[in-house]
Design an enzyme around this catalytic site. Sequence first.
Site, mmCIF file in Angstrom:
data_model
loop_
_atom_site.group_PDB
_atom_site.id
_atom_site.type_symbol
_atom_site.label_atom_id
_atom_site.label_comp_id
_atom_site.label_asym_id
_atom_site.label_seq_id
_atom_site.Cartn_x
_atom_site.Cartn_y
_atom_site.Cartn_z
ATOM 1 N N ASP A 76 17.021 9.783 -8.137
ATOM 2 C CA ASP A 76 18.632 9.864 -7.882
ATOM 3 C C ASP A 76 18.839 9.842 -6.457
ATOM 4 O OD1 ASP A 76 18.621 10.488 -10.669
ATOM 5 O OD2 ASP A 76 18.706 12.835 -10.486
ATOM 6 N N LYS B 166 -3.957 10.795 5.101
ATOM 7 C CA LYS B 166 -3.837 9.810 6.337
ATOM 8 C C LYS B 166 -2.634 10.657 7.076
ATOM 9 C CE LYS B 166 -3.990 6.567 2.473
ATOM 10 N NZ LYS B 166 -5.385 6.211 2.805
ATOM 11 N N HIS C 195 -8.849 11.015 1.576
ATOM 12 C CA HIS C 195 -7.918 10.196 1.313
ATOM 13 C C HIS C 195 -6.794 10.070 2.195
ATOM 14 C CE1 HIS C 195 -5.452 6.872 -0.917
ATOM 15 N NE2 HIS C 195 -6.424 6.547 -0.443
ATOM 16 N N ASP D 157 -0.067 17.467 19.788
ATOM 17 C CA ASP D 157 0.563 18.425 20.503
ATOM 18 C C ASP D 157 1.366 19.587 19.617
ATOM 19 O OD1 ASP D 157 -0.308 17.363 22.939
ATOM 20 O OD2 ASP D 157 1.600 16.593 23.503
ATOM 21 N N HIS E 156 0.944 -1.150 0.044
ATOM 22 C CA HIS E 156 -0.111 0.153 -0.011
ATOM 23 C C HIS E 156 0.835 1.334 -0.127
ATOM 24 C CE1 HIS E 156 -3.278 2.478 1.780
ATOM 25 N NE2 HIS E 156 -3.972 2.042 0.834
ATOM 26 N N LYS F 225 3.371 4.301 -1.178
ATOM 27 C CA LYS F 225 3.332 5.323 -2.293
ATOM 28 C C LYS F 225 4.624 5.936 -2.140
ATOM 29 C CE LYS F 225 -1.160 4.669 -1.762
ATOM 30 N NZ LYS F 225 -1.828 4.122 -0.629
#
Length: 451
Positions: free
Chosen positions: A190, A371, A369, A376, A183, A185
Site C-alpha cells: 500500500d 548482510k 546469509h 561506532d 539481488h 529483496k
Amino acid sequence: MLNAQLRDYFLRYVVALLCILTAACSTLPDVSHLSESVLQVAATGNGQSNGQDGAASRLDNMAAMEAAATGSPLVKGNKVTLLFDGPETLTAMIAAIRQAKSTINFETYIFDQDQLGLQFADLLIEKQRSGVQVNIIYDSVGSIGTPSEFFERMHAAGIRLIEFNPVNPLKRFGRWQWNHRDHRKILVVDGKIGFTGGVNISAAYANSSLFRASRRPNTGASAIGWRDTHVQIEGPAVASLQLLFMQTWGTQFTEDLPDLNYFPKLAEAGNKTVHVLSSQPDSDYSLYKAYILAIQQARKSIHITTPYFTPDRQLVDALVAAAKRGVDVTIILPGVSDVGLMYHAGQSFYTQLLSAGVRIYQLQIAVLHAKTAVIDGSWSTVGSANMDIRSFLHNYEANVIVIDDQFGHQMERAFREDIRGSKQITLEQWQHRPFSDRVKEWAARSLGYWL
C-alpha cells in the site's frame, strides 16, 4: 534442500564462466580520499554551533557526510523494526500482505516452488482476486529452478510479473544482460509499509537458525537453519523503497505498471533517520561510497557480518587502515556455506586481514546469509548487498542505512549473539592450514571479480 544447494553451487560456476566470456571488466570509483573530500561539507552544514548536545550533533554530522558522499538526502521520522532470521521476517511480511488494501509490490531474487513459495503465491493470488494489485519482479537466475507454471498461475490470476533479465536471450531479444542480476529483496504494501534485507522466498529461510538459543546444534548445512536479517520500515522512507521497485520495473522494457496511487502521503511514524541506498550497474556507486566512508570515519568499532566476502582492494585497504589506527574491526564470515567457491575466495583475504589486527570469526550455528554492519554503534546497515565486487558493480541491490544509537545498540546485541555461535580464527592457526586449502583459495580468488 540439498538439490537447491547443488543447483546454486553449479550456477555460481556457470555464471562465473559466462561472465568471463561475455563481460568486460568494470571498475569501482577511486574513493581512497572520500572521507577527506566530504569533511568540509559536513562541517559547513552542521556543527557544534546549532545548540544540540554532542550525541545529536555527532549523528547529524554523520548524516551530512553520508548525504554529501552519496548525493542523496537521509529521511527522518521513520519506525524501523529489526527482524531476525527467516521465520520472524516471513511472519511479518505475510501479516502485512494480508492487510493490503490497494497495492503490493514485491521484488525477490529467489522465488521457489516449495511449501513456503506456494504459501506466498496462494496468498498473493488471493489478494489479487480481492482487488489488490500485485506486481512481482523475480530474478531469472535466482529462480531458475522454479517451473514456469508456478509463475503462469499467478499471471492468470491477474498478477503482473517480470522475469528480470531472462537467462534465455530470446525472451528479451536485443537487451540480454546475463551478468546483471536483481539481488534485491523488497516488499512494499500500500506504499505505506516496506521490507528489505536478505531473506528470499525459499523453504531454506523458513527454518530458524536458533538465534539466541541456549542449545547449539552440530555444524553441517543440512542440520541447521539459515541466519539472516531483514528490516520493516514505516514512515517517509518507504517511498524510497517504492521508487527502487518502480525504477527496476522500468529497466525491463515490458508492460507498464497499472496507474494506481503507489506513493500515498506518508506521515512520520518514528524517530529513526534512514537512508535507502541502491547498487546497480553503471550507477553512482552510492552504496559502495557509504560503506567506504563509514569505515574511513570509524573511531571505535567496525562490526561486519557477510556470507560472501570478495572485496576490492580499496575496501580491504580501508579495513586494514582502520585496524591499524586502533579501531576494533571484527568480521563474522561463514563457517558452513551454501557456495563453496565464494567460501574459499573469502578465505583468501584472511592472512592480510589477520596480520593487520582484524578479528575474524566463522559462524558455526547456521548457514550465514545476513548482510549487515554496525559502525561506532551508530551507523548500521541491513540489506541484500554482500561485501563483494559483484554486489557493488553488477547486481541490483538495496540496503537500508540507519543512523541512530538505539538501533545501533540492537545491531550490536545481535552481533554479540552471533559471536557466541562462532569460532575465532587466529593468525597462528591460519598459517598452519593445509596446502590444499591454499590452492583452493588461490583458484577461487582468481575468479573473484566474476563470482
